[in-house]
Write an enzyme that holds these catalytic residues in place. Structure first.
Site, PDB file in Angstrom:
ATOM      1  N   GLY B  31       0.770  -1.130  -0.196  1.00 27.92           N
ATOM      2  CA  GLY B  31       0.150   0.104   0.024  1.00 27.92           C
ATOM      3  C   GLY B  31       0.967   1.085  -0.024  1.00 27.92           C
ATOM      4  O   GLY B  31       1.939   1.277  -0.292  1.00 27.92           O
ATOM      5  N   GLY B  36       5.621   4.592  -8.747  1.00 29.68           N
ATOM      6  CA  GLY B  36       6.116   3.420  -9.011  1.00 29.68           C
ATOM      7  C   GLY B  36       5.380   2.102  -9.011  1.00 29.68           C
ATOM      8  O   GLY B  36       5.529   1.335 -10.179  1.00 29.68           O
ATOM      9  N   HIS B  37       4.541   1.984  -8.039  1.00 28.66           N
ATOM     10  CA  HIS B  37       3.403   0.983  -8.142  1.00 28.66           C
ATOM     11  C   HIS B  37       2.537   1.326  -9.322  1.00 28.66           C
ATOM     12  O   HIS B  37       2.201   0.226  -9.912  1.00 28.66           O
ATOM     13  CB  HIS B  37       2.556   1.125  -6.818  1.00 28.66           C
ATOM     14  CG  HIS B  37       3.341   0.988  -5.396  1.00 28.66           C
ATOM     15  ND1 HIS B  37       3.526   1.758  -4.581  1.00 28.66           N
ATOM     16  CD2 HIS B  37       3.874  -0.125  -5.198  1.00 28.66           C
ATOM     17  CE1 HIS B  37       4.088   1.407  -3.493  1.00 28.66           C
ATOM     18  NE2 HIS B  37       4.372   0.085  -3.770  1.00 28.66           N
ATOM     19  N   GLN B  61       8.151  -9.395   7.679  1.00 30.68           N
ATOM     20  CA  GLN B  61       9.271  -9.094   6.917  1.00 30.68           C
ATOM     21  C   GLN B  61       9.962  -7.789   7.689  1.00 30.68           C
ATOM     22  O   GLN B  61      10.823  -7.025   7.150  1.00 30.68           O
ATOM     23  CB  GLN B  61       8.887  -8.587   5.464  1.00 30.68           C
ATOM     24  CG  GLN B  61       8.274  -7.307   5.056  1.00 30.68           C
ATOM     25  CD  GLN B  61       7.764  -7.512   3.683  1.00 30.68           C
ATOM     26  OE1 GLN B  61       7.099  -8.313   2.990  1.00 30.68           O
ATOM     27  NE2 GLN B  61       8.533  -6.491   3.062  1.00 30.68           N
ATOM     28  N   GLN B 153      14.898  -8.201  -3.572  1.00 33.41           N
ATOM     29  CA  GLN B 153      13.674  -8.449  -3.391  1.00 33.41           C
ATOM     30  C   GLN B 153      13.163  -9.103  -4.669  1.00 33.41           C
ATOM     31  O   GLN B 153      12.808 -10.435  -4.520  1.00 33.41           O
ATOM     32  CB  GLN B 153      12.610  -7.514  -2.861  1.00 33.41           C
ATOM     33  CG  GLN B 153      11.132  -7.918  -3.206  1.00 33.41           C
ATOM     34  CD  GLN B 153      10.340  -6.883  -2.511  1.00 33.41           C
ATOM     35  OE1 GLN B 153      10.176  -6.841  -1.324  1.00 33.41           O
ATOM     36  NE2 GLN B 153       9.729  -6.075  -3.366  1.00 33.41           N
ATOM     37  N   SER B 185       9.489   5.742  -3.262  1.00 34.47           N
ATOM     38  CA  SER B 185       9.317   4.926  -2.268  1.00 34.47           C
ATOM     39  C   SER B 185       8.192   5.501  -1.137  1.00 34.47           C
ATOM     40  O   SER B 185       8.196   6.534  -0.831  1.00 34.47           O
ATOM     41  CB  SER B 185      10.592   4.749  -1.332  1.00 34.47           C
ATOM     42  OG  SER B 185      10.476   4.147  -0.190  1.00 34.47           O
ATOM     43  N   ARG B 187       8.445   5.173   1.788  1.00 35.52           N
ATOM     44  CA  ARG B 187       8.993   5.931   3.012  1.00 35.52           C
ATOM     45  C   ARG B 187       9.571   7.115   2.876  1.00 35.52           C
ATOM     46  O   ARG B 187       9.931   7.742   3.665  1.00 35.52           O
ATOM     47  CB  ARG B 187      10.441   4.603   3.263  1.00 35.52           C
ATOM     48  CG  ARG B 187       9.910   3.533   3.811  1.00 35.52           C
ATOM     49  CD  ARG B 187      11.069   2.566   4.345  1.00 35.52           C
ATOM     50  NE  ARG B 187      10.462   1.343   5.265  1.00 35.52           N
ATOM     51  CZ  ARG B 187      10.185   0.240   4.843  1.00 35.52           C
ATOM     52  NH1 ARG B 187      10.816  -0.198   3.470  1.00 35.52           N
ATOM     53  NH2 ARG B 187       9.791  -0.924   5.504  1.00 35.52           N
TER      54      ARG B 187
END
Lengths: 281, 281
Positions: B31, B36-37, B61, B153, B185, B187
């Site tokens: 989410g 990017g998504h 994770q 990943q 990101s 983040r």
């Protein structure tokens, strides 16, 4: 019946069968088929429109000092038996096609695989769950069939399939036995006549435990000691473990209540044998 | 577009879509969707007849001292974005439905997940491959989409799918960047203005490395030291690692030849940021 060696080819076949909407029953084996396997195959035949059997002696589930090299591989006989049972496809891959250079992915169910056989065969169940996961992805069964003789294996595979939401059911079928009670196993072929004679004590020992419990002995230590003593009459037998455990988490049963698994592993000479029964208290 | 919370329900939907013969594109996310998504979703939309997005902040994770609790969860905004992009199904499960009591199965790709970020986030990639494996089993995509920003990943997931013969393809799409080069990101939201300003140095540092290599500096240590020095101008930046590694096995590149990955992880204040580029020598 078709014998397929290549993973790519089996995937194509599976794709076609899925497109036709046919259900797939799958019996994963290491070959050296005996009546235990055949009963699984019959179950698969009854429940499904297409039956797949895999024959693959999976090296990563054998320990360094175990019987990988001498494990029986009577492939022609196995193919004939499958043919007779109405199997549709045998998947008989090579080591290299299952584990190409650099293979490095592992599926593990730690909690269920540390006790019982897991304690004596480190890495064994990780090898089992990894190869079965891969086989499930290749064959995409609706139902996969395992024998109760390998109870811990069946439980770990079932748990793996549930935890990872694999779209399939795992069915566990009763142990098939010789007339004298010895659980059918590909490893019984290793036994010399005196070991074979002693091997009947496993199931008799389990039945002794059941009788003691049914008669009201609910003291696990005492029941286990009686079985241990009973097994001593087999000169070729040395006990690895005798355990009474919870059916679901295979942790030692502290109080005998409900259903429990009585499981044991012994060496008859150099051959490791296992057996178990479920007892309702 | 439908938002589905229950694993059982998503399995039923998948079964229907499979029966219709429609191809499934799948974008697994945590989410807090950003461009990017959205670029992954557009890729999935272009390639497939049905598009599934999962939104699940996967606790297993995250390390014990990581940002699980403060990870952004703007679910309404995410749903609106997916709707706009023509997503067919959002799978938005609860923790309990993904990890019921007693969950205990793990998928691991040890070799590819020990270096780079794996060294600093023990258990992280095991959490990723486990949840992605489960999501793949639930959604059964034909193609799954991952971003290059999380190169390690994507590589581990691709390796897992190949090793376990999962019947799907993994596509890795280019990193999407802000105008000033910062890799998108979820983040980035954590950054205060001075950290945000310093964060542009990551991509500039990577480009500096590329320039040095292109100009003939094939000494890894020297290139890495130049980047380290360059990043020092960011007062809020502390470097976790800067590495030049083989594209396939992510082991340190000893000789600069062919294609390599230059990857780095830094803290900007308390926020961990990663970025990477592929350089052809």
């Amino acid at each position: 019946m078709k014998v397929v060696r290549s993973p790519k080819q089996i995937q194509e076949i599976v794709r076609k069968i899925k497109k036709q909407g046919r259900s797939i029953g799958f019996v994963p084996t290491m070959g050296a088929l005996h009546p235990g396997h055949l009963s699984l195959i019959r179950g698969a035949r009854k429940d499904n429109q297409a039956v797949f059997v895999s024959i693959f002696v999976n090296p990563i589930q054998f320990g360094p000092r175990e019987d990988l090299s001498k494990y029986p591989r009577p492939i022609k006989k196995d193919i004939a038996l499958c043919n007779k049972e109405g199997v549709d496809f045998i998947f008989y891959p090579s080591f290299k096609s299952m584990y190409p250079d650099g293979f490095d992915t592992y599926v593990n169910v730690p909690g269920l695989t540390e006790g019982l056989c897991g304690k004596f065969r480190p890495g064994h169940f990780k090898g089992v769950t990894t190869v079965v996961n891969k086989l499930f992805n290749l064959i995409q069964p609706d139902i996969a069939y395992f024998g109760q003789k390998d109870y811990q294996q069946a439980l770990a595979v079932k748990k793996m399939a549930e935890d990872l939401s694999m779209p399939l059911a795992v069915k566990v079928a009763p142990t098939i036995r010789e007339k004298d009670g010895l659980a059918m196993s590909s490893r019984n072929k290793y036994l010399n006549p005196s070991e074979r004679k002693d091997a009947v004590l496993l199931y008799r020992g389990l039945k002794l435990a059941r009788n003691l419990i049914n008669k009201g002995n609910h003291n696990c230590v005492s029941v286990i000691n009686s079985v241990r003593k009973f097994l001593k009459q087999g000169r070729t037998i040395s006990v690895q473990y005798i355990s009474i455990v919870d059916l679901k988490n295979i942790e030692p049963a502290l109080i005998l209540k409900g259903k429990v698994l009585i499981a044991l592993a012994v060496y008859a000479g150099k051959t490791r044998l296992i057996d178990n029964i479920i007892v309702k208290i």
